[in-house]
Design a protein around this motif. Structure first.
Motif, PDB file in Angstrom:
ATOM      1  N   UNK A  44       0.893  -1.261   0.030  1.00  0.00           N
ATOM      2  CA  UNK A  44      -0.134  -0.026   0.087  1.00  0.00           C
ATOM      3  C   UNK A  44       0.729   1.168   0.085  1.00  0.00           C
ATOM      4  N   UNK A  45       1.969   1.237   0.781  1.00  0.00           N
ATOM      5  CA  UNK A  45       2.861   2.143   0.680  1.00  0.00           C
ATOM      6  C   UNK A  45       3.484   2.620  -0.618  1.00  0.00           C
ATOM      7  N   UNK A  46       3.875   1.398  -1.336  1.00  0.00           N
ATOM      8  CA  UNK A  46       4.420   1.453  -2.842  1.00  0.00           C
ATOM      9  C   UNK A  46       3.457   2.310  -3.565  1.00  0.00           C
ATOM     10  N   UNK A  47       2.140   1.799  -3.666  1.00  0.00           N
ATOM     11  CA  UNK A  47       1.014   2.483  -4.439  1.00  0.00           C
ATOM     12  C   UNK A  47       1.077   3.848  -3.948  1.00  0.00           C
ATOM     13  N   UNK A  48       1.088   4.103  -2.762  1.00  0.00           N
ATOM     14  CA  UNK A  48       0.698   5.602  -2.269  1.00  0.00           C
ATOM     15  C   UNK A  48       1.927   6.336  -2.601  1.00  0.00           C
ATOM     16  N   UNK A  49       3.111   6.153  -2.668  1.00  0.00           N
ATOM     17  CA  UNK A  49       4.103   6.907  -3.052  1.00  0.00           C
ATOM     18  C   UNK A  49       4.617   6.707  -4.523  1.00  0.00           C
TER      19      UNK A  49
END
Length: 168
Positions: free
Chosen positions: A70-75
């Motif tokens: 989720x952090x990868x998709x957010x950033x």
């Protein structure tokens, strides 16, 4: 000694765990506003370290992987890079969580500085962000800021966890 030696199952506070991750993801989106927020830590990682360090009945490795994705998709970074960092730090926390649980909140905050410094080094090596001189100071001050935020997070989550466990 820590004040969290009351045995509470993670099932007793499942909704609190989910809600804390959702709030942390919202707070992480603040970092997307501009580059001037480089000093803010990844709040999802702070919450992940809290839950994995305080509950003995669940490992949170799969949660670290999902939150990292989720952090990868957010950033908008390469898929799996944050997941790799989060799983590595969660595994390290799991290896030391019995000691970590027994520490006072201030000692835990000092340990969080080390965890966040490792995060910054891995982030720099794996994702290699481009930073100028002004952003470099903010980038490397993030572990210290995360220690101050840990004091707030840990006290708040300890209070909510114990309150929720008493109600259940």
């Amino acid at each position: 000694m820590g004040d969290n030696f009351i045995y509470i199952s993670s099932r007793q506070v499942r909704w609190l765990i989910i809600l804390s991750f959702v709030i942390a993801l919202v707070l992480d989106s603040i970092n997307l506003i501009g580059a001037s927020y480089q000093f803010l830590p990844p709040f999802t990682l702070l919450v992940l370290l809290y839950w994995s360090g305080h509950f003995l009945d669940y490992t949170y490795i799969s949660t670290a992987f999902v939150i990292g994705l989720l952090a990868d998709t957010l950033y908008q970074t390469t898929l799996g890079m944050h997941a790799l960092i989060y799983v590595t730090l969660t595994f390290t926390m799991l290896r030391h969580r019995l000691h970590f649980r027994g520490y006072s909140v201030i000692q835990q905050a000092l340990n969080i500085i080390v965890f966040m410094f490792i995060f910054q080094v891995l982030h720099l090596l794996i994702l290699s962000p481009t930073l100028d001189d002004n952003e470099m100071i903010q980038f490397w001050s993030m572990p210290v800021v995360s220690a101050f935020l840990w004091l707030i997070f840990a006290k708040l989550l300890n209070l909510l966890t114990q309150q929720n466990a008493i109600e259940n």
